[in-house]
Design an enzyme around this catalytic site. Sequence first.
Site, PDB file in Angstrom:
ATOM      1  N   MET A  30      -9.624 -34.199 -45.842  1.00  0.00           N
ATOM      2  CA  MET A  30     -10.077 -32.838 -46.124  1.00  0.00           C
ATOM      3  C   MET A  30     -10.613 -32.749 -47.555  1.00  0.00           C
ATOM      4  O   MET A  30     -10.741 -31.659 -48.114  1.00  0.00           O
ATOM      5  CB  MET A  30      -8.944 -31.830 -45.909  1.00  0.00           C
ATOM      6  N   GLY A  31     -10.922 -33.912 -48.144  1.00  0.00           N
ATOM      7  CA  GLY A  31     -11.484 -33.906 -49.488  1.00  0.00           C
ATOM      8  C   GLY A  31     -10.422 -33.741 -50.557  1.00  0.00           C
ATOM      9  O   GLY A  31      -9.240 -33.965 -50.325  1.00  0.00           O
ATOM     10  N   LEU A  33     -10.044 -35.699 -53.132  1.00  0.00           N
ATOM     11  CA  LEU A  33      -9.512 -37.057 -52.999  1.00  0.00           C
ATOM     12  C   LEU A  33      -8.708 -37.489 -54.222  1.00  0.00           C
ATOM     13  O   LEU A  33      -9.028 -37.129 -55.355  1.00  0.00           O
ATOM     14  CB  LEU A  33     -10.661 -38.040 -52.767  1.00  0.00           C
ATOM     15  N   GLY A  36      -4.195 -41.812 -53.316  1.00  0.00           N
ATOM     16  CA  GLY A  36      -3.685 -42.053 -51.966  1.00  0.00           C
ATOM     17  C   GLY A  36      -4.811 -42.203 -50.962  1.00  0.00           C
ATOM     18  O   GLY A  36      -4.839 -43.155 -50.166  1.00  0.00           O
ATOM     19  N   HIS A  37      -5.765 -41.271 -51.002  1.00  0.00           N
ATOM     20  CA  HIS A  37      -6.929 -41.368 -50.109  1.00  0.00           C
ATOM     21  C   HIS A  37      -7.703 -42.666 -50.370  1.00  0.00           C
ATOM     22  O   HIS A  37      -8.153 -43.341 -49.440  1.00  0.00           O
ATOM     23  CB  HIS A  37      -7.895 -40.202 -50.345  1.00  0.00           C
ATOM     24  N   LYS A 151       2.249 -40.430 -45.470  1.00  0.00           N
ATOM     25  CA  LYS A 151       2.892 -39.214 -46.002  1.00  0.00           C
ATOM     26  C   LYS A 151       2.986 -38.121 -44.951  1.00  0.00           C
ATOM     27  O   LYS A 151       3.996 -37.442 -44.836  1.00  0.00           O
ATOM     28  CB  LYS A 151       2.153 -38.698 -47.240  1.00  0.00           C
TER      29      LYS A 151
END
Length: 283
Positions: A30-31, A33, A36-37, A151
């Site tokens: 969902m952006g 960022l 983690g992303h 997560k």
Amino acid sequence: MVVLDSVSTLRESIQKWRKAGLTIGFVPTMGNLHAGHLSLVKQARQKSDKVIVSIFVNPLQFGPDEDYDRYPRTFEADKALLQQHNADAVFCPSVDEMYPNGQAQTRVIAPEKMTSILEGAKRPGHFDGVTTVVAKLFNMVQPDIAILGQKDFQQFAVLQQMVEDLALSVELIRAPIVRDETGLALSSRNQYLTEIQRSVAPKLFVALQSIEMAIRSGNKNYSSLCQIATQQVLSDGFDAVDYIQVLNASSLEEPQQGDQALVIVAAAKLGQTRLLDNVLVSL
């Protein structure tokens, strides 16, 4: 890196790659960022020839009193990060592009036994919004693999069940939680925390680690362990604990004698910010 904002341009790129015999890795986001992303993007890069990242704040998974309108949207910064991490394409559709029929569109309904607990109990309809958008994205991208973070543990379990039930030809890969130097699980919502709240936040992970150590020492009184951890988290300064539970890591059901893979899941609030965390325990 190409920026794609329509299904037709997305499919053109995918068709070219497929004709060339290339494999596709997909990271839905969902952006807003963070590291983690980016760890998911890195793993997709290692496991596939082409990497597509989607950025779409999905209205179907937000309840009426949740933070859809204030959810951080940082597209230009996200795009720069994805370029640095060698993504091949970013798919950033509008709400109208994703849902041309609006609220009247077909939904994918997740199994109630997996969605009526934990996050689902607090956020009715949330997982139906998640399964709907992810099924649609999988259908658009047709990836070989999709990398999702640990997560959101319940979300991964629900999506794994969806992939099996709908016989989708994508392999889901669960990537480990990325934490900051204090042990706090990285999340886009961490930016809502005040300085004082940020100093309290890592204590949720500490409480889960204490449960893990007790389980590894042979303690199977999961209910008591979770009650003690809940009281500890509240005394540490959290405003509320929605749940701390030990579950079977695959089914999300109460652990049974002989279960080898458990997960300790938690959600707690600091001010208006809900933090999620979990720890996997292999016995």
